[in-house]
Design a protein around this motif. Structure first.
Motif, short mmCIF file in Angstrom:
data_model
loop_
_atom_site.label_atom_id
_atom_site.label_comp_id
_atom_site.label_asym_id
_atom_site.label_seq_id
_atom_site.Cartn_x
_atom_site.Cartn_y
_atom_site.Cartn_z
N GLY A 297 0.78 -0.59 -0.12
CA GLY A 297 -0.09 -0.25 0.29
C GLY A 297 0.86 1.51 0.33
N ILE A 298 0.33 2.45 -0.77
CA ILE A 298 1.44 3.67 -0.46
C ILE A 298 -0.28 5.17 -0.11
N ALA A 299 0.59 5.68 0.96
CA ALA A 299 -0.74 6.38 1.61
C ALA A 299 0.38 7.42 1.97
N SER A 300 -0.79 8.96 1.41
CA SER A 300 -0.13 10.11 2.36
C SER A 300 -0.66 10.27 3.56
N GLU A 301 0.08 10.49 4.40
CA GLU A 301 0.68 10.47 5.55
C GLU A 301 0.84 11.73 6.09
N CYS A 302 0.97 11.67 7.89
CA CYS A 302 1.91 13.31 8.40
C CYS A 302 1.96 12.52 9.90
N LEU A 303 3.20 13.32 9.86
CA LEU A 303 4.62 12.04 11.23
C LEU A 303 2.98 12.34 12.36
N SER A 304 2.61 13.31 12.67
CA SER A 304 2.11 13.85 13.63
C SER A 304 1.22 12.17 14.15
N LEU A 305 1.16 11.44 12.98
CA LEU A 305 0.63 10.16 13.55
C LEU A 305 1.41 9.41 14.53
N TRP A 306 2.25 9.75 14.43
CA TRP A 306 3.85 8.58 15.16
C TRP A 306 3.64 9.11 16.86
N GLU A 307 2.45 9.08 17.60
CA GLU A 307 2.83 9.29 18.67
C GLU A 307 3.69 8.39 19.98
N THR A 308 4.75 9.04 21.12
CA THR A 308 3.95 8.11 22.60
C THR A 308 3.41 7.46 23.14
N SER A 309 3.44 7.41 24.15
CA SER A 309 2.41 6.62 25.61
C SER A 309 2.25 7.57 25.98
N ASP A 310 3.28 8.77 26.36
CA ASP A 310 2.85 9.98 26.72
C ASP A 310 2.13 11.12 26.02
N GLY A 311 1.97 11.05 24.82
CA GLY A 311 1.15 12.09 24.17
C GLY A 311 1.83 12.74 23.58
N LYS A 312 3.21 12.46 22.54
CA LYS A 312 4.33 13.51 21.86
C LYS A 312 4.21 12.73 20.77
N CYS A 313 4.39 13.31 19.56
CA CYS A 313 4.36 13.19 18.06
C CYS A 313 5.66 13.86 17.49
N LEU A 314 5.94 13.35 17.12
CA LEU A 314 7.02 13.43 15.70
C LEU A 314 7.39 14.55 14.91
N GLY A 315 6.00 15.50 15.06
CA GLY A 315 6.02 16.61 14.01
C GLY A 315 4.66 16.38 13.26
N THR A 316 4.45 17.91 12.43
CA THR A 316 3.71 18.17 11.81
C THR A 316 4.33 17.70 9.78
N LEU A 317 4.94 17.54 9.95
CA LEU A 317 6.13 16.64 8.72
C LEU A 317 4.71 16.40 7.65
N PRO A 318 3.94 16.88 6.47
CA PRO A 318 3.30 15.74 5.33
C PRO A 318 4.18 14.60 4.57
N VAL A 319 4.23 13.10 4.36
CA VAL A 319 4.86 12.12 3.91
C VAL A 319 4.13 11.39 2.83
N TRP A 320 5.01 10.40 2.07
CA TRP A 320 4.29 9.39 1.36
C TRP A 320 4.83 8.65 1.92
N VAL A 321 4.03 7.10 2.59
CA VAL A 321 4.46 6.26 3.03
C VAL A 321 4.09 4.52 2.11
N GLU A 322 5.35 3.79 1.67
CA GLU A 322 5.00 2.91 1.09
C GLU A 322 5.23 1.90 1.41
N ALA A 323 4.40 0.96 2.02
CA ALA A 323 4.66 -0.64 2.56
C ALA A 323 4.23 -1.31 1.68
N ARG A 324 4.73 -2.54 2.07
CA ARG A 324 5.12 -3.55 1.69
C ARG A 324 5.71 -5.52 2.79
N LYS A 325 4.75 -5.94 2.37
CA LYS A 325 4.68 -6.91 3.10
C LYS A 325 6.04 -8.31 3.46
N SER A 326 6.69 -8.40 3.86
CA SER A 326 8.34 -9.57 3.55
C SER A 326 7.90 -10.57 5.34
#
Length: 363
Positions: A297-326
């Motif tokens: 799959g390929i998706a347009s996402e934002c790094l802000s999706l990535w959060e720690t358990s205490d609510g901190k996120c990586l930032g607001t950078l828009p990114v393309w994510v291409e994922a492949r099963k291995s």
């Protein structure tokens, strides 16, 4: 890694008479590249790392013996022992468990025969790592001094405990197996697995998807990160589990976490950074591929999706994510919007360009 700053690495650099200042690892890698360049000067038609592998094996005096079954292993062992190479008597014991390759110095070589033999174990799933194993054995020969040349070395599985030399030789194998002189000119602007497949097929078809993708991300001129995500515990959960600290409490459940992170040189300066062992967000296409909802799959996402358990996120950078099963993992190429594969329907369910899942995506 601390292992790459150990006294043993300094000793290897000193034995090779390399400059004592700076990083011994960088000096050793530069030494290996220089030796490869000298060999290539005699073979101007060499155009791929796979060709270079055969040239270096001949120049360093080793022959590859590939075994694909227990019967082949025993037949090889018998042949060499009968020829006076008694070190091979323990070959079946050396190639056990997580050992993928062994290089022996021949003690009864006849005129015209190479002084070393590198046995590559391709039984079962070990075959998926054959290209890297060959380069690992070449790496040992590149840094052996004359005093060390009566020894043999073993190639172990990735992730197992290694002494510093094994870790160093892994770095050499990664460098030489995707020799920049051949690899870098093939990298185009787009960041995509289709490009990994194209370069891999052209230059080193024996290499695995993972090792090819690692080299691709390292050398890419565009900011990008390759990650491998697997089910895993947090570091403190692993430590507690090993110590039996949970007692009567229920053991923690592994979550999909980043186990390998390979950034391009300029990724961090563009705000693209994903820490190792970070939990993959459930809203990411990486998680959907892991769950089997999609195999690719390929998706347009934002790094802000990535959060720690205490609510901190990586930032607001828009990114393309291409994922492949291995197999039991998911590989993902992540790049800032504009450098990844631009598909208008990128959020829809898709299969990767090769159709079925790649059967050789481990090294």
């Amino acid at each position: 890694m601390d292992r790459l700053h150990s006294q043993k690495i300094w000793d290897i650099a000193n034995a090779l008479r390399l400059p004592p200042n700076g990083s011994p690892v960088d000096a050793i890698l530069a030494h290996c590249v220089e030796r490869a360049g000298a060999m290539l000067a005699d073979f101007p038609d060499c155009a791929t790392p796979s060709d270079l592998l055969e040239i270096m094996a001949a120049s360093l005096g080793t022959s590859f013996e590939v075994v694909r079954s227990d019967d082949e292993l025993l037949a090889l062992q018998k042949r060499y022992v009968q020829g006076g190479e008694f070190g091979f008597a323990s070959l079946d014991k050396e190639l056990h468990g997580d050992v993928y390759g062994v290089t022996y110095r021949r003690m009864a070589a006849r005129a015209g025969e190479r002084p070393f033999v590198s046995v590559i174990d391709c039984r079962g799933d070990k075959a998926l790592r054959s290209y890297f194993t060959k380069w690992h054995e070449i790496g040992h020969l590149l840094i052996l001094t004359d005093q060390q040349r009566s020894t043999y070395k073993r190639t172990h599985a990735r992730g197992t405990s290694k002494d510093p030399e094994e870790t160093l030789v892994d770095a050499i194998a990664g460098q030489m197996g995707f020799f920049p002189q051949f690899f870098v000119p093939e990298i185009r602007t787009e960041v995509a697995f289709a490009e990994v497949d194209r370069i891999r097929g052209k230059l080193c078809p024996e290499a695995s998807l993972l090792s090819s993708a690692i080299a691709y991300a390292k050398h890419h001129r565009q900011p990008c990160v390759l990650i491998e995500a697997k089910l895993a515990l947090k570091k403190d959960e692993e430590a507690d589990l090993l110590q039996g600290a949970f007692g009567f409490y229920e053991s923690p459940t592994p979550k999909l976490r980043v186990q390998v992170v390979v950034p391009s040189d300029n990724a961090k300066e563009h705000g693209l950074y994903i820490p190792k062992n970070y939990r993959v967000p459930e809203a990411s296409v990486i998680h959907r591929v892991h769950e089997g909802i999609q195999e690719y799959g390929i998706a347009s996402e934002c790094l802000s999706l990535w959060e720690t358990s205490d609510g901190k996120c990586l930032g607001t950078l828009p990114v393309w994510v291409e994922a492949r099963k291995s197999f039991d993992a998911v590989l993902a190429l992540i790049s800032p919007t504009g450098s990844g594969p631009q598909h208008p329907s990128s959020n829809k369910k898709k299969r990767h360009p090769g159709g079925a899942r790649d059967s050789a995506d481990r090294f």
